[in-house]
Design a protein around this motif. Structure first.
Motif, mmCIF file in Angstrom:
data_model
loop_
_atom_site.group_PDB
_atom_site.id
_atom_site.type_symbol
_atom_site.label_atom_id
_atom_site.label_comp_id
_atom_site.label_asym_id
_atom_site.label_seq_id
_atom_site.Cartn_x
_atom_site.Cartn_y
_atom_site.Cartn_z
ATOM 1 N N ASN A 164 0.630 -1.398 -0.620
ATOM 2 C CA ASN A 164 -0.432 -0.519 -0.014
ATOM 3 C C ASN A 164 1.122 1.626 0.247
ATOM 4 O O ASN A 164 0.247 2.709 0.157
ATOM 5 C CB ASN A 164 -0.580 -0.234 0.815
ATOM 6 N N ILE A 165 1.794 1.135 0.407
ATOM 7 C CA ILE A 165 2.994 2.668 -0.082
ATOM 8 C C ILE A 165 3.796 2.406 -0.853
ATOM 9 O O ILE A 165 5.116 3.535 -0.828
ATOM 10 C CB ILE A 165 3.710 2.470 1.585
ATOM 11 N N ALA A 166 4.085 1.768 -1.851
ATOM 12 C CA ALA A 166 4.715 1.628 -2.796
ATOM 13 C C ALA A 166 4.798 2.840 -3.861
ATOM 14 O O ALA A 166 4.258 3.469 -3.683
ATOM 15 C CB ALA A 166 4.302 0.178 -3.959
ATOM 16 N N GLU A 167 5.363 2.708 -4.645
ATOM 17 C CA GLU A 167 5.059 3.645 -5.837
ATOM 18 C C GLU A 167 4.261 4.208 -6.265
ATOM 19 O O GLU A 167 3.532 3.288 -6.718
ATOM 20 C CB GLU A 167 6.247 3.730 -6.348
ATOM 21 N N GLY A 168 3.653 5.297 -6.388
ATOM 22 C CA GLY A 168 2.389 5.684 -6.352
ATOM 23 C C GLY A 168 1.157 5.521 -5.689
ATOM 24 O O GLY A 168 0.360 5.589 -5.979
ATOM 25 N N CYS A 169 1.567 5.658 -4.341
ATOM 26 C CA CYS A 169 0.457 4.891 -3.252
ATOM 27 C C CYS A 169 -0.303 6.170 -3.134
ATOM 28 O O CYS A 169 -0.016 7.218 -3.477
ATOM 29 C CB CYS A 169 0.987 4.356 -2.322
ATOM 30 N N TYR A 170 -1.845 6.080 -2.991
ATOM 31 C CA TYR A 170 -2.678 7.083 -2.413
ATOM 32 C C TYR A 170 -2.152 7.626 -1.076
ATOM 33 O O TYR A 170 -1.919 6.192 -0.327
ATOM 34 C CB TYR A 170 -4.404 6.565 -2.154
ATOM 35 N N PRO A 171 -1.824 8.828 -1.423
ATOM 36 C CA PRO A 171 -0.566 9.411 0.205
ATOM 37 C C PRO A 171 -1.602 9.645 1.253
ATOM 38 O O PRO A 171 -2.143 10.674 1.546
ATOM 39 C CB PRO A 171 -0.472 10.936 -0.883
ATOM 40 N N ALA A 172 -2.501 8.492 1.799
ATOM 41 C CA ALA A 172 -2.865 8.247 3.261
ATOM 42 C C ALA A 172 -1.784 8.017 4.303
ATOM 43 O O ALA A 172 -0.782 7.351 3.844
ATOM 44 C CB ALA A 172 -3.697 7.546 2.714
ATOM 45 N N ALA A 173 -2.376 7.899 5.794
ATOM 46 C CA ALA A 173 -1.040 7.906 6.752
ATOM 47 C C ALA A 173 -1.364 6.723 7.321
ATOM 48 O O ALA A 173 -0.119 6.205 7.789
ATOM 49 C CB ALA A 173 -1.231 8.647 7.900
ATOM 50 N N HIS A 174 -2.113 6.038 7.177
ATOM 51 C CA HIS A 174 -2.966 4.602 7.693
ATOM 52 C C HIS A 174 -1.250 4.086 8.246
ATOM 53 O O HIS A 174 -0.786 2.953 8.500
ATOM 54 C CB HIS A 174 -4.228 3.967 7.539
ATOM 55 N N ILE A 224 7.497 10.819 4.738
ATOM 56 C CA ILE A 224 7.757 11.984 4.353
ATOM 57 C C ILE A 224 7.610 12.976 3.134
ATOM 58 O O ILE A 224 7.262 13.887 2.828
ATOM 59 C CB ILE A 224 9.599 11.920 5.544
ATOM 60 N N LYS A 225 8.185 12.173 2.647
ATOM 61 C CA LYS A 225 8.281 11.960 1.024
ATOM 62 C C LYS A 225 7.233 12.299 0.031
ATOM 63 O O LYS A 225 7.023 12.816 0.139
ATOM 64 C CB LYS A 225 9.124 11.345 0.453
ATOM 65 N N VAL A 226 6.384 11.004 0.658
ATOM 66 C CA VAL A 226 4.698 10.512 -0.179
ATOM 67 C C VAL A 226 4.196 12.327 0.678
ATOM 68 O O VAL A 226 3.561 12.344 0.409
ATOM 69 C CB VAL A 226 4.217 9.448 -0.211
ATOM 70 N N LEU A 227 3.688 11.867 2.651
ATOM 71 C CA LEU A 227 2.967 12.465 2.623
ATOM 72 C C LEU A 227 3.228 13.924 3.081
ATOM 73 O O LEU A 227 1.910 14.620 2.814
ATOM 74 C CB LEU A 227 2.211 11.910 3.851
ATOM 75 N N CYS A 228 4.598 14.199 3.256
ATOM 76 C CA CYS A 228 4.163 15.840 4.080
ATOM 77 C C CYS A 228 4.163 16.599 2.758
ATOM 78 O O CYS A 228 4.797 18.108 2.981
ATOM 79 C CB CYS A 228 5.950 16.150 4.284
ATOM 80 N N ARG A 229 4.231 16.205 1.295
ATOM 81 C CA ARG A 229 4.313 16.594 -0.098
ATOM 82 C C ARG A 229 3.012 17.983 0.850
ATOM 83 O O ARG A 229 2.781 19.144 0.372
ATOM 84 C CB ARG A 229 3.808 16.200 -1.531
ATOM 85 N N LYS A 230 1.434 17.207 0.711
ATOM 86 C CA LYS A 230 0.335 18.129 0.809
ATOM 87 C C LYS A 230 0.103 18.135 1.926
ATOM 88 O O LYS A 230 -0.940 19.036 2.380
ATOM 89 C CB LYS A 230 -0.269 16.558 0.317
ATOM 90 N N ARG A 240 5.067 16.659 8.851
ATOM 91 C CA ARG A 240 6.588 16.877 8.900
ATOM 92 C C ARG A 240 7.104 16.415 10.262
ATOM 93 O O ARG A 240 8.458 16.111 10.654
ATOM 94 C CB ARG A 240 7.104 17.956 8.328
ATOM 95 N N ALA A 241 6.813 17.600 11.526
ATOM 96 C CA ALA A 241 7.566 16.942 12.663
ATOM 97 C C ALA A 241 7.727 16.285 13.490
ATOM 98 O O ALA A 241 8.594 15.690 13.938
ATOM 99 C CB ALA A 241 7.123 18.818 13.493
ATOM 100 N N GLY A 242 6.466 16.255 13.206
ATOM 101 C CA GLY A 242 6.215 13.944 13.733
ATOM 102 C C GLY A 242 6.863 14.016 13.411
ATOM 103 O O GLY A 242 7.645 12.128 14.464
ATOM 104 N N TYR A 243 7.306 12.924 11.822
ATOM 105 C CA TYR A 243 7.872 12.321 11.693
ATOM 106 C C TYR A 243 9.296 12.336 11.621
ATOM 107 O O TYR A 243 10.460 11.349 11.606
ATOM 108 C CB TYR A 243 7.490 12.156 9.927
ATOM 109 N N LYS A 244 9.252 13.591 11.310
ATOM 110 C CA LYS A 244 10.858 14.179 11.831
ATOM 111 C C LYS A 244 11.856 13.453 13.011
ATOM 112 O O LYS A 244 12.618 12.801 13.414
ATOM 113 C CB LYS A 244 11.332 14.991 11.562
ATOM 114 N N THR A 245 10.583 13.650 14.229
ATOM 115 C CA THR A 245 10.969 13.145 15.724
ATOM 116 C C THR A 245 10.859 11.926 15.936
ATOM 117 O O THR A 245 11.597 11.295 16.647
ATOM 118 C CB THR A 245 9.786 13.999 16.675
ATOM 119 N N ARG A 246 9.821 11.371 14.680
ATOM 120 C CA ARG A 246 9.586 9.641 14.639
ATOM 121 C C ARG A 246 11.678 9.053 14.414
ATOM 122 O O ARG A 246 11.558 8.248 14.902
ATOM 123 C CB ARG A 246 8.825 9.405 14.736
#
Length: 172
Positions: free
Chosen positions: A99-109, A135-141, A146-152
């Motif tokens: 589900n997170i492969a290239e071209g995936c729908y940008p959803a966080a679950h 970060i690459k896929v979700l933080c664009r939109k 970003r801050a939460g993922y950077k901390t993680r």
């Protein structure tokens, strides 16, 4: 009713307002929607250029493709969640990974579940990979993520470093 002419001199197509709005509502520019709504009080038809119709057809195709991607993503998320609940973590990871492969729908679950599952398994390298991809896929939109993922990411890197140090000490 005043009929508008295209710059090419071709008369626009008269469309049934109700049918046109039902078909293109999801992709219709708000200005056109307002004009057609106002015109619907006096008439059932409205002049729309073929160029506008073709543009809306393309937008509708793109919109429908995006909706299909979203539905496929949601179905995979549901399947992954069910697999987790059934205790089949390896299979859930496979579903989430697809589900997170290239071209995936940008959803966080799927990203979030993989981060959690890899952390629980102490597979920090894969957790880091998933965080970087999120970060690459979700933080664009949604830059607010970003801050939460950077901390993680920082925490996962530290855990990986600690894990490698422990392995190194065991070898000595």
């Amino acid at each position: 009713m005043k009929t508008l002419r295209l710059s090419s001199g071709v008369l626009p197509h008269m469309v049934n307002i109700k049918d046109f709005m039902n078909k293109y509502r999801a992709v219709m520019p708000s200005g056109l929607f307002i004009k057609m709504t106002a015109a619907s009080i006096q008439s059932r038809t409205y002049p729309v250029s073929w160029e506008v119709i073709f543009k809306l057809d393309r937008k509708l195709e793109e919109y429908n493709a995006e909706v299909a991607r979203l539905n496929a993503c949601a179905a995979a998320n549901d399947k992954g969640t069910a697999l987790e609940k059934a205790g089949d973590i390896a299979q859930a990871i496979e579903v989430y990974e697809s589900n997170i492969a290239e071209g995936c729908y940008p959803a966080a679950h799927s990203f979030d579940r993989l981060m959690i599952l890899y952390r629980k398994a102490k597979d920090y390298a894969n957790e880091i990979r998933v965080i970087q991809q999120a970060i690459k896929v979700l933080c664009r939109k949604n830059p607010g993520l970003r801050a939460g993922y950077k901390t993680r990411l920082e925490r996962a890197r530290q855990l990986l470093k600690d894990q490698k140090q422990k392995e190194k000490q065991k070898k000595i």
